[in-house]
Design a protein around this motif. Sequence first.
Motif, PDB file in Angstrom:
ATOM      1  N   ILE A 167      41.585  48.138  38.248  1.00  0.00           N
ATOM      2  CA  ILE A 167      41.102  47.399  38.733  1.00  0.00           C
ATOM      3  C   ILE A 167      39.869  46.713  38.102  1.00  0.00           C
ATOM      4  O   ILE A 167      39.451  47.669  37.189  1.00  0.00           O
ATOM      5  CB  ILE A 167      40.026  48.325  39.920  1.00  0.00           C
ATOM      6  CG1 ILE A 167      40.740  49.375  40.497  1.00  0.00           C
ATOM      7  CG2 ILE A 167      39.302  47.356  40.678  1.00  0.00           C
ATOM      8  CD1 ILE A 167      40.092  50.152  41.232  1.00  0.00           C
ATOM      9  N   PRO A 168      40.221  45.202  37.887  1.00  0.00           N
ATOM     10  CA  PRO A 168      38.919  44.820  37.251  1.00  0.00           C
ATOM     11  C   PRO A 168      37.599  44.613  36.911  1.00  0.00           C
ATOM     12  O   PRO A 168      37.344  45.207  38.482  1.00  0.00           O
ATOM     13  CB  PRO A 168      39.560  42.694  37.713  1.00  0.00           C
ATOM     14  CG  PRO A 168      41.127  43.010  37.844  1.00  0.00           C
ATOM     15  CD  PRO A 168      40.839  44.688  38.369  1.00  0.00           C
ATOM     16  N   ALA A 169      37.666  45.000  35.965  1.00  0.00           N
ATOM     17  CA  ALA A 169      35.610  44.706  35.957  1.00  0.00           C
ATOM     18  C   ALA A 169      35.170  43.577  37.248  1.00  0.00           C
ATOM     19  O   ALA A 169      33.605  43.879  37.844  1.00  0.00           O
ATOM     20  CB  ALA A 169      34.664  44.544  35.416  1.00  0.00           C
ATOM     21  N   ALA A 170      35.521  42.805  37.412  1.00  0.00           N
ATOM     22  CA  ALA A 170      34.875  41.767  37.878  1.00  0.00           C
ATOM     23  C   ALA A 170      35.815  41.218  39.535  1.00  0.00           C
ATOM     24  O   ALA A 170      36.583  40.293  40.303  1.00  0.00           O
ATOM     25  CB  ALA A 170      34.789  40.106  37.432  1.00  0.00           C
ATOM     26  N   VAL A 171      36.177  42.424  40.062  1.00  0.00           N
ATOM     27  CA  VAL A 171      37.176  42.482  40.504  1.00  0.00           C
ATOM     28  C   VAL A 171      37.080  41.766  42.352  1.00  0.00           C
ATOM     29  O   VAL A 171      35.286  42.359  42.590  1.00  0.00           O
ATOM     30  CB  VAL A 171      37.918  43.598  41.096  1.00  0.00           C
ATOM     31  CG1 VAL A 171      36.714  44.659  41.789  1.00  0.00           C
ATOM     32  CG2 VAL A 171      38.851  43.481  42.182  1.00  0.00           C
ATOM     33  N   LYS A 172      37.423  41.261  43.547  1.00  0.00           N
ATOM     34  CA  LYS A 172      36.324  40.788  43.766  1.00  0.00           C
ATOM     35  C   LYS A 172      36.744  41.601  45.203  1.00  0.00           C
ATOM     36  O   LYS A 172      37.802  41.595  45.816  1.00  0.00           O
ATOM     37  CB  LYS A 172      36.855  39.456  44.557  1.00  0.00           C
ATOM     38  CG  LYS A 172      36.486  38.059  44.248  1.00  0.00           C
ATOM     39  CD  LYS A 172      37.162  36.874  44.077  1.00  0.00           C
ATOM     40  CE  LYS A 172      35.894  35.919  42.946  1.00  0.00           C
ATOM     41  NZ  LYS A 172      36.962  34.552  43.398  1.00  0.00           N
TER      42      LYS A 172
END
Length: 722
Positions: free
Chosen positions: A457-462
Motif C-alpha cells: 500500500i503506497p504511503a500516499a495512497v488515496k
Amino acid sequence: MKLARIAAFLFAAMTVAGLAGSKVKSHPVLAQATSSYSDKVNKTYTYPFGKDKISAPGNAVSVDNQFIPPGAFISAEYCGHCHAEAYKQWRQSLHSNSFRTPFYRKSVNLLINTKGIAYARHCDSCHNPAGLLAGALDPAANMDRSFEDDGVTCTTCHSVQKLQPLTGNGSYVMGIPATIVDAQGKPIPGEVPYAEILANTDRHSEAVMKDFYRSAKFCAACHKANFPASLNEYKWIRAFTTYDEWQTSKFSKQNPLVFYTADYTPCQGCHMKRTQISVPDYGAKNGMLASHRWLAGNTAVPFYYGDDEQLQKTEAFLRSGNYLNVDIFAIKEASGPSLIAPLGTVPFQLPANETIQVYIVVQNKNIGHSLVPEVRDLYEAWVQFSVSDASGSILYRSGYLRPDGTLDPGAHSFTNRPVNLHGDFVDNHQVWGIHSVAYDNTIQPGRSALVRYEFRIPAAVKGPLTITARVNYRHLRQSYLNNVFGPDHPDYPVVEMASKTRTLNIGENSPQTATPQDNPEWMRWNNLGIALLDEEQYADSIHAFEQVLRLRPDYDDGMINVALTYIQWEKYADARAPLEHALALHPSNARALYYLAIVERREDHPEAEIADLQQVVAQFPEARDARRELGIAYYQAHQPREAVKQFEALQSIDPDDLTAHYNLAVLYRRLGMNSKASEQAALYATKRIDPGAPTYSLDYLRKHPEISTESVPWHVHREMQP
C-alpha cells in the motif's frame, strides 16, 4: 417434415417386412440386411488393436458386435416431428455438434494425420458413434459421411442397450435404433409411421427409454476417459474422471467422506433440468421437458455457430451464482503472524506504506465435479484480482487478459498442464503425446482453494481501497483458439462465474453487515480450513477448524475435520479424541467411523478397525475408500477371501483402481487363481504411474519459472503488474 436419408437396401428391407404399412410388425429381413452390411464392412475393415475390436482404442460395441448401417440411425429431424422442443434444443447443443466443430476437427485430424484414421476410433467412440459403428473410420471405408454432421443424435443415446464396466471411452453397447417394439416387445428398426407411434406410445417408450438413462452411470460411458497404450504407444493414462468426481461428491450420496451434504442429484439433475417448452412436444409433462441443451460450460461452440439462444442460456447457467462462492476472507501484514479474519466481522486498522497479503477463498460449492472438469488443458478458469484506490487507479492486479487475448501468466488458474516426453506443454490437444501432468490446480467438488496475493500500500495512497476478486471462465484457451483459427479471430466470451468486492479504509475499519451472498461465518472458517488442508498447512488448518467449533460447538463434522487434519499430519493419537467426541454425538456417523478405523490401524487394533469399516460399508456400499481400506484390513488380518470380496466390490465401482489391481494380483495368486492373478498384475503394471513421469513435469516447470509456483500447494502471487 422431410424424413432422413436411409440406405437404399435398408429401405428395401423395411418395405419387404411391411414396415411402411398400417400395422406395426417385426421384420427379420432388416436384421438380415444389417448382418449383410456388417459382413461387407468386415471384409476390408482393419483391426490393428485386436480381433473384432470395432472401436479400439475406444470401448464402444454394438449388439452382436456388428457394424450398423449409417441409415439405421434414425434422424433427429424425424424425431423432431413429435418432439419439436427437444429437437430445437438438441440442434444447438454440444451433442449435436460433437463431431463437426472446428475445435474437435482440429485435434482429431491431427491424430489421423499423425497416426492414422484407426486411432480416431478412440475419440469417435463418443464424438461420432454412428460413423464409428458404421465402419467409416477405416482406410478402406468409402461412404457418404455427411450424416456425421449431426453428431450424437436422439437415437444415438436412445439406442444404447446396456452399459459396460465404468471405464469410459464410450463404454456402452449400442443396439440397432428403433422407435417402437412389437406386441412381443421386439424392437422394430427404422422410421415407423408417426400414426403407429401415437397409437402405441407405450411401445414407443419401451423402445427408446431405459431406466439407466436417468442415471449418472449412463453419462459415465463418455464422461470418463483414459488414454490406453494402444493410442499413445506409451502406457495407460487417466484423461478425465468427471463421473468419478461426481460419484465421490456430496450429490451422489455414496461417499461418507464429503465435507458437506446435499440431496441426491445425478448429472441430469443439473444438466437436464426440466424447462418450459416453447413449441409443442409430446414428451412434455405439464408444459415442462427435461432440457436437451445439456447446459454446461461450452460457450465456444454456440458462439462460433451463432446459436445466440444456446449461448445466452449457457452464460446464464454459468453466472447463476449457484456453483461457486468467492470470499475475500482475510488480510495480514506480510511480515506478521496474525490474520484479520473473517473480514467484515472484526474491527481492524489498515496502515499505509505497508506490505499486506489478502486471502481469497474460492469454494466449489455446488458443482458435482471439479472446476474445471474433463479436458482441462483447453479450458480457462482463473481468479481476476485487483486493488484500486479512491481515484480508481490500479495498485495491483493479477489475472488480466493481455492485448493479444492471452491470460496473464502469473494468474491463478484452475487448470492443468499436460506435458510430453520432452517436458513441453501438449498443445493442440494432442492427447496421444501426454506423458505427465506438471500441475493440476482444479478444485474438487465440495472443496475450496486459497489464493494469496501480496502487494504494498503506497504511503500516499488515496483511500479507501477497493479489492475485487472474480472467477472468470473462458472456453477455450486463447492459444488453442489461435491454433484453430490463427491469431485473427473474434474474442471468445469470458464469463464471470462469481465475484466479491470489499472496501477497506486506510486506518480504522468497523465490522460490516453480511450480504445474502456471504456464507455464514462458521462456513467461511470451514472453507479456509479445507483449503489449508489441501495446501498441507496443517497447523493453520486446525486453527481454522477450531474456529468452526467455537461458533458451532456441537458440529460433529467440525470435530471430524480436526481429526482428519491430524491424520494427514500423521498425528494419529491426537485424532482419537475429536473422533470419539463426534461419535458420542452420533454413534453411527460413517465419516467418523472411517477415520477412527484409520487411527485403530495405526494403533494396531485390527478387530476394531475392521468393525468400524464394516459399519461404514453397510451404510455406504458404494464408498470406494471404505471398500479399499476394509480390503486392506482383511488382508492384514490374514482373511484373504474377505479381502478379495472387498477389492472385487471396489473394482465394480472403479475398474481402474490401482489398489484393487495390486492386491487382487497377490490374493488371487495365494488362493491358486493364477489366471486371474496374472490378469490383475498386468492391469496394475499397465495403469501404475511411470516412475519417470515426474521428470517430464520438472523439465516443463524449469522451462517456465513464471508459472512454476502453481505446482506448489502453498504459494503467494507477488508480482506487481502495470
